[in-house]
Design a protein around this motif. Structure first.
Motif, PDB file in Angstrom:
ATOM      1  N   THR A 133     -10.034  -0.377   3.674  1.00  0.00           N
ATOM      2  CA  THR A 133      -8.707  -0.384   4.275  1.00  0.00           C
ATOM      3  C   THR A 133      -8.797  -0.155   5.776  1.00  0.00           C
ATOM      4  N   ALA A 134      -7.733  -0.500   6.462  1.00  0.00           N
ATOM      5  CA  ALA A 134      -7.691  -0.324   7.913  1.00  0.00           C
ATOM      6  C   ALA A 134      -7.629   1.167   8.244  1.00  0.00           C
ATOM      7  N   VAL A 135      -8.246   1.533   9.344  1.00  0.00           N
ATOM      8  CA  VAL A 135      -8.207   2.910   9.804  1.00  0.00           C
ATOM      9  C   VAL A 135      -6.930   3.100  10.610  1.00  0.00           C
ATOM     10  N   ARG A 136      -6.209   4.170  10.301  1.00  0.00           N
ATOM     11  CA  ARG A 136      -4.961   4.471  11.001  1.00  0.00           C
ATOM     12  C   ARG A 136      -5.113   5.811  11.698  1.00  0.00           C
ATOM     13  N   THR A 137      -4.797   5.846  12.974  1.00  0.00           N
ATOM     14  CA  THR A 137      -4.877   7.071  13.760  1.00  0.00           C
ATOM     15  C   THR A 137      -3.469   7.496  14.137  1.00  0.00           C
ATOM     16  N   ARG A 138      -3.161   8.773  13.923  1.00  0.00           N
ATOM     17  CA  ARG A 138      -1.847   9.317  14.270  1.00  0.00           C
ATOM     18  C   ARG A 138      -2.041  10.421  15.299  1.00  0.00           C
ATOM     19  N   GLY A 189       3.531  10.934  15.969  1.00  0.00           N
ATOM     20  CA  GLY A 189       3.985   9.637  16.432  1.00  0.00           C
ATOM     21  C   GLY A 189       4.537   9.628  17.842  1.00  0.00           C
ATOM     22  N   THR A 220      -6.999  10.760  11.330  1.00  0.00           N
ATOM     23  CA  THR A 220      -7.281   9.387  10.917  1.00  0.00           C
ATOM     24  C   THR A 220      -7.248   9.317   9.398  1.00  0.00           C
ATOM     25  N   SER A 221      -6.888   8.164   8.918  1.00  0.00           N
ATOM     26  CA  SER A 221      -6.899   7.916   7.476  1.00  0.00           C
ATOM     27  C   SER A 221      -7.356   6.491   7.254  1.00  0.00           C
ATOM     28  N   GLY A 222      -7.805   6.241   6.061  1.00  0.00           N
ATOM     29  CA  GLY A 222      -8.269   4.902   5.735  1.00  0.00           C
ATOM     30  C   GLY A 222      -9.770   4.809   5.905  1.00  0.00           C
ATOM     31  N   THR A 280      -5.468  14.322  16.907  1.00  0.00           N
ATOM     32  CA  THR A 280      -5.279  13.088  16.144  1.00  0.00           C
ATOM     33  C   THR A 280      -5.837  13.272  14.739  1.00  0.00           C
TER      34      THR A 280
END
Length: 154
Positions: free
Chosen positions: A58-63, A84, A52-54, A50
């Motif tokens: 800002t909200a943390v986004r995990t891909r 994704g 993570t960004s943000g 995974t």
């Protein structure tokens, strides 16, 4: 010279958003074509990780990223990475992938879901369209302000 800034920035933003829309449509068409016309093969998930960004304000986004390997109908070993995909697929799991023989490295392990693809792409295109409309509105207001200011100059 100062006026150029008010024309250049929105124009560059429109160009960037237009390019993003082009890439989005191209990706959606590729995935749709792969689902409709692609061959299937069994693939093994070699690795999952995974990113993570943000954070901060800002909200943390995990891909979730998966690295798969499969054997094409020509007998070639093909390894590809996909973001994704389902978080339930773990290392060592076997999944069905779909690929076009002309582009085996552009395979997908995401199960066909045309409605979801259309909804995701449509929402993103609508958002990008709103950005373009905002930039065009900004350009129109800036142009009218500068033309009025030019008329008032002696």
């Amino acid at each position: 010279m100062f006026e150029l800034f008010f024309y250049l920035v929105p124009t560059l933003m429109i160009a960037g958003v237009g390019y993003a829309a082009f890439r989005l449509i191209r990706r959606a068409r590729r995935i749709s074509r792969t689902w409709a016309q692609g061959l299937t093969a069994e693939a093994r998930c070699l690795r999952t990780y995974t990113t993570t960004s943000g954070g901060g304000d800002t909200a943390v986004r995990t891909r979730v990223h998966h690295i798969y390997e499969y054997t094409s109908c020509e007998g070639a070993q093909v390894r590809f990475e996909e973001t994704g995909g389902p978080a339930t697929v773990l290392e060592g799991d076997c999944v069905t992938v779909r690929y076009l023989p002309a582009h085996p490295q552009q395979a997908t392990a995401i199960p066909p879901s045309r409605g979801r693809l259309a909804a995701e792409s449509g929402c993103l295109l609508a958002f990008l369209g709103l950005i373009i409309i905002f930039c065009l509105g900004f350009l129109a207001v800036a142009h009218s302000m500068f033309s009025v200011a030019g008329d008032l100059m002696p």
